[in-house]
Design a protein around this motif. Structure first.
Motif, PDB file in Angstrom:
ATOM      1  N   LYS A 353     -42.027  11.192  32.280  1.00 28.00           N
ATOM      2  CA  LYS A 353     -42.669  11.073  33.591  1.00 28.00           C
ATOM      3  C   LYS A 353     -44.097  10.544  33.488  1.00 28.00           C
ATOM      4  O   LYS A 353     -44.627   9.962  34.441  1.00 28.00           O
ATOM      5  N   LEU A 354     -44.724  10.743  32.338  1.00 27.75           N
ATOM      6  CA  LEU A 354     -46.110  10.317  32.175  1.00 27.75           C
ATOM      7  C   LEU A 354     -46.262   8.802  32.147  1.00 27.75           C
ATOM      8  O   LEU A 354     -47.381   8.288  32.252  1.00 27.75           O
ATOM      9  N   LEU A 355     -45.163   8.083  32.004  1.00 28.95           N
ATOM     10  CA  LEU A 355     -45.238   6.622  32.023  1.00 28.95           C
ATOM     11  C   LEU A 355     -45.551   6.083  33.413  1.00 28.95           C
ATOM     12  O   LEU A 355     -45.970   4.940  33.558  1.00 28.95           O
ATOM     13  N   LEU A 356     -45.342   6.916  34.432  1.00 22.55           N
ATOM     14  CA  LEU A 356     -45.571   6.502  35.815  1.00 22.55           C
ATOM     15  C   LEU A 356     -46.622   7.412  36.435  1.00 22.55           C
ATOM     16  O   LEU A 356     -46.488   8.636  36.417  1.00 22.55           O
ATOM     17  N   ASN A 357     -47.654   6.836  37.010  1.00 23.58           N
ATOM     18  CA  ASN A 357     -48.759   7.602  37.582  1.00 23.58           C
ATOM     19  C   ASN A 357     -49.019   7.096  38.990  1.00 23.58           C
ATOM     20  O   ASN A 357     -49.417   5.948  39.171  1.00 23.58           O
ATOM     21  N   SER A 358     -48.760   7.939  39.985  1.00 24.22           N
ATOM     22  CA  SER A 358     -48.857   7.516  41.381  1.00 24.22           C
ATOM     23  C   SER A 358     -49.957   8.262  42.120  1.00 24.22           C
ATOM     24  O   SER A 358     -50.003   9.496  42.100  1.00 24.22           O
ATOM     25  N   ILE A 359     -50.845   7.506  42.747  1.00 24.16           N
ATOM     26  CA  ILE A 359     -51.842   8.064  43.660  1.00 24.16           C
ATOM     27  C   ILE A 359     -51.421   7.611  45.048  1.00 24.16           C
ATOM     28  O   ILE A 359     -51.706   6.481  45.467  1.00 24.16           O
ATOM     29  N   GLU A 360     -50.705   8.470  45.753  1.00 29.16           N
ATOM     30  CA  GLU A 360     -50.087   8.074  47.018  1.00 29.16           C
ATOM     31  C   GLU A 360     -49.860   9.294  47.889  1.00 29.16           C
ATOM     32  O   GLU A 360     -49.906  10.442  47.423  1.00 29.16           O
ATOM     33  N   ILE A 362     -47.531  11.786  50.324  1.00 29.33           N
ATOM     34  CA  ILE A 362     -46.157  12.293  50.267  1.00 29.33           C
ATOM     35  C   ILE A 362     -45.232  11.356  51.036  1.00 29.33           C
ATOM     36  O   ILE A 362     -44.110  11.074  50.602  1.00 29.33           O
ATOM     37  N   GLU A 363     -45.721  10.855  52.162  1.00 32.22           N
ATOM     38  CA  GLU A 363     -44.906   9.965  52.998  1.00 32.22           C
ATOM     39  C   GLU A 363     -44.532   8.692  52.243  1.00 32.22           C
ATOM     40  O   GLU A 363     -43.378   8.264  52.243  1.00 32.22           O
ATOM     41  N   GLU A 364     -45.501   8.070  51.591  1.00 35.71           N
ATOM     42  CA  GLU A 364     -45.223   6.857  50.825  1.00 35.71           C
ATOM     43  C   GLU A 364     -44.238   7.153  49.695  1.00 35.71           C
ATOM     44  O   GLU A 364     -43.296   6.395  49.456  1.00 35.71           O
ATOM     45  N   HIS A 365     -44.451   8.266  49.011  1.00 36.58           N
ATOM     46  CA  HIS A 365     -43.549   8.644  47.917  1.00 36.58           C
ATOM     47  C   HIS A 365     -42.124   8.821  48.415  1.00 36.58           C
ATOM     48  O   HIS A 365     -41.167   8.341  47.801  1.00 36.58           O
ATOM     49  N   ASP A 366     -41.977   9.508  49.546  1.00 29.67           N
ATOM     50  CA  ASP A 366     -40.641   9.814  50.053  1.00 29.67           C
ATOM     51  C   ASP A 366     -39.903   8.559  50.527  1.00 29.67           C
ATOM     52  O   ASP A 366     -38.691   8.432  50.333  1.00 29.67           O
ATOM     53  N   ILE A 367     -40.615   7.636  51.149  1.00 28.26           N
ATOM     54  CA  ILE A 367     -39.981   6.381  51.572  1.00 28.26           C
ATOM     55  C   ILE A 367     -39.541   5.590  50.348  1.00 28.26           C
ATOM     56  O   ILE A 367     -38.429   5.053  50.293  1.00 28.26           O
ATOM     57  N   GLY A 368     -40.398   5.521  49.338  1.00 34.19           N
ATOM     58  CA  GLY A 368     -40.044   4.826  48.105  1.00 34.19           C
ATOM     59  C   GLY A 368     -38.855   5.461  47.413  1.00 34.19           C
ATOM     60  O   GLY A 368     -37.946   4.759  46.949  1.00 34.19           O
ATOM     61  N   ALA A 369     -38.848   6.799  47.352  1.00 29.01           N
ATOM     62  CA  ALA A 369     -37.731   7.507  46.719  1.00 29.01           C
ATOM     63  C   ALA A 369     -36.433   7.260  47.477  1.00 29.01           C
ATOM     64  O   ALA A 369     -35.357   7.119  46.867  1.00 29.01           O
ATOM     65  N   PHE A 370     -36.511   7.197  48.797  1.00 31.95           N
ATOM     66  CA  PHE A 370     -35.341   6.914  49.629  1.00 31.95           C
ATOM     67  C   PHE A 370     -34.759   5.550  49.295  1.00 31.95           C
ATOM     68  O   PHE A 370     -33.544   5.388  49.127  1.00 31.95           O
ATOM     69  N   ILE A 371     -35.629   4.546  49.163  1.00 35.32           N
ATOM     70  CA  ILE A 371     -35.171   3.189  48.845  1.00 35.32           C
ATOM     71  C   ILE A 371     -34.539   3.139  47.464  1.00 35.32           C
ATOM     72  O   ILE A 371     -33.426   2.618  47.277  1.00 35.32           O
ATOM     73  N   LEU A 372     -35.238   3.669  46.472  1.00 38.48           N
ATOM     74  CA  LEU A 372     -34.761   3.566  45.091  1.00 38.48           C
ATOM     75  C   LEU A 372     -33.496   4.382  44.858  1.00 38.48           C
ATOM     76  O   LEU A 372     -32.586   3.955  44.143  1.00 38.48           O
ATOM     77  N   THR A 373     -33.416   5.568  45.459  1.00 36.11           N
ATOM     78  CA  THR A 373     -32.216   6.395  45.291  1.00 36.11           C
ATOM     79  C   THR A 373     -31.004   5.748  45.938  1.00 36.11           C
ATOM     80  O   THR A 373     -29.909   5.746  45.371  1.00 36.11           O
ATOM     81  N   ASN A 374     -31.196   5.201  47.132  1.00 27.75           N
ATOM     82  CA  ASN A 374     -30.079   4.523  47.798  1.00 27.75           C
ATOM     83  C   ASN A 374     -29.653   3.269  47.053  1.00 27.75           C
ATOM     84  O   ASN A 374     -28.468   2.935  47.025  1.00 27.75           O
ATOM     85  N   ALA A 375     -30.606   2.594  46.434  1.00 25.79           N
ATOM     86  CA  ALA A 375     -30.265   1.408  45.650  1.00 25.79           C
ATOM     87  C   ALA A 375     -29.406   1.779  44.441  1.00 25.79           C
ATOM     88  O   ALA A 375     -28.509   1.038  44.045  1.00 25.79           O
ATOM     89  N   LEU A 376     -29.649   2.959  43.883  1.00 28.72           N
ATOM     90  CA  LEU A 376     -28.892   3.398  42.707  1.00 28.72           C
ATOM     91  C   LEU A 376     -27.531   3.972  43.058  1.00 28.72           C
ATOM     92  O   LEU A 376     -26.519   3.672  42.412  1.00 28.72           O
ATOM     93  N   PHE A 377     -27.503   4.803  44.090  1.00 27.71           N
ATOM     94  CA  PHE A 377     -26.294   5.604  44.364  1.00 27.71           C
ATOM     95  C   PHE A 377     -25.657   5.337  45.708  1.00 27.71           C
ATOM     96  O   PHE A 377     -24.593   5.891  46.003  1.00 27.71           O
ATOM     97  N   GLY A 378     -26.312   4.549  46.549  1.00 25.82           N
ATOM     98  CA  GLY A 378     -25.766   4.303  47.874  1.00 25.82           C
ATOM     99  C   GLY A 378     -26.152   5.412  48.842  1.00 25.82           C
ATOM    100  O   GLY A 378     -26.679   6.450  48.436  1.00 25.82           O
ATOM    101  N   PRO A 379     -25.914   5.212  50.142  1.00 25.58           N
ATOM    102  CA  PRO A 379     -26.291   6.204  51.155  1.00 25.58           C
ATOM    103  C   PRO A 379     -25.477   7.470  51.022  1.00 25.58           C
ATOM    104  O   PRO A 379     -24.397   7.481  50.458  1.00 25.58           O
TER     105      PRO A 379
END
Length: 379
Positions: A353-360, A362-379
């Protein structure tokens, strides 16, 4: 003045939520090398009369790729051949693989897909820090409030997220508030008026605020009575980010046994020369700056960091509904590229996890996680 970079490592090891010492040992016990380039580098961010001097929703990104062992097995020359760059191109750069103005447009470009496929199949890991400039600019409004509950990390993050949403929803008015009070250098006689304005914004936003927003309102009401603001006084007026230098220091301090190779960035190099670097572990830090023409993996870093810059700018400008519509309407080619992009990030996150460092927020994180998770596994 000397800076002790080992403090960055100590902060990681003192994480009360997760013991990361075993992950760090992976990097300590074998040869590894990090390569860096940056995207959306404004160098400084200040308040002009009507807006910031640079797009505040374009996250600064510093990062690239890293590998273990003394040499990398990834064949960059094969990538160059596959991309069929123009003969005039002396190096691979993001502008050579994509002309897209937005992240979604980039996903439709064949060369982006080829690059992501090559990177996904290589022995390289991506690493990066990204900074949401608006979020980073205003968090001291929360951190300067004298309230013990804000020492709780989750409460602190929630309040910063609520403030960020208020600033986004009333952006022009909130910006003028910062200008009016010469943020981040609030005069003592203006403390009450500054926080009262934020209270007014919150009340305008909602007649019946949800719990977190109401908690923020009460905090700001209490802050009106403070006699000083520890993080918002004694600063240069209207300069909210003086330098991204700390983000260059952090990975050197955290991954202190690794080699770090940065693309030339002369202002940052000057700051490294200005300060002496201490290391309580009595190690020599191994870092240097080079011309990207002379280093193929910095060229690769330029490409992935350029795409990450487009990605975070896109995330900052949308909501969940827009993200869902995008996922439902992009082409199969774009879906394939987005899945590869997500797999590349997940590969690094799963490894360390230390390879990724985000200053953002919660809202930005959650939208990004939504996009990336759906891209991997679908809705």
């Amino acid at each position: 003045m000397e800076i002790d970079l080992s403090l960055f490592r100590q902060m990681v090891l003192s994480d009360s939520f997760e013991d990361l010492s075993a992950e760090l040992k992976i990097f300590d016990n074998q040869d590894c090398c990090f390569y860096y380039d940056e995207s959306n580098n404004t160098r400084k961010l200040w308040l002009a009369e009507n807006d910031f001097n640079a797009p505040v929703d374009s996250d600064f990104v510093l990062g690239g790729v890293m590998h273990f062992d003394k040499t990398c097995k990834a064949d960059v020359d094969a990538l160059k051949k596959e991309l069929r760059l123009q003969k005039s191109a002396k190096e691979i750069k993001f502008k050579h693989i994509s002309k897209g103005k937005t992240f979604v447009e980039c996903l439709s470009e064949q060369k982006v897909g080829l690059f992501l496929q090559w990177l996904h199949q290589s022995d390289l890991y991506v690493h990066f820090a990204h900074v949401n400039n608006l979020y980073w600019a205003i968090v001291d409004i929360i951190d300067t409030i004298e309230e013990p509950t804000l020492d709780e990390i989750q409460i602190n993050k929630l309040m910063k997220n609520e403030l960020y949403k208020v600033a986004r929803s009333r952006y022009n008015d909130f910006y003028q508030l910062l200008v009016q009070y010469n943020y981040p250098n609030i005069a003592t006689e203006n403390i009450r008026a500054f926080y009262q304005n934020i209270v007014d914004f919150i009340e305008y936003t909602s007649n019946e605020p949800h719990f977190e927003l109401e908690y923020l309102r009460q905090l700001c009401k209490a802050a009106r009575e403070q006699s000083d603001l520890v993080f918002l006084q004694g600063n240069t007026e209207r300069t909210v980010i003086d330098s991204y230098f700390p983000f260059y220091m952090r990975p050197i301090g955290v991954f202190s046994s690794a080699q770090h190779i940065f693309d030339n960035e002369y202002q940052i190099e000057e700051q490294f020369r200005k300060y002496g670097l201490l290391n309580t572990e009595s190690k020599e830090y191994d870092f240097n700056f080079v011309n990207s023409i002379d280093n193929k993996l910095i060229q690769v870093s330029d490409c992935i960091v350029g795409l990450l810059g487009k990605y975070y700018t896109y995330v900052n400008r949308i909501d969940f509904a827009t993200a869902g519509k995008m996922l439902a309407t992009i082409t199969d080619e774009q879906k394939g590229a987005l899945k590869l992009f997500s797999q590349i990030i997940k590969k690094s996150e799963d490894f360390c996890k230390l390879l990724l460092n985000s200053i953002e927020s919660i809202e930005e994180h959650d939208i990004g996680a939504f996009i990336l998770t759906n891209a991997l596994f679908g809705p």
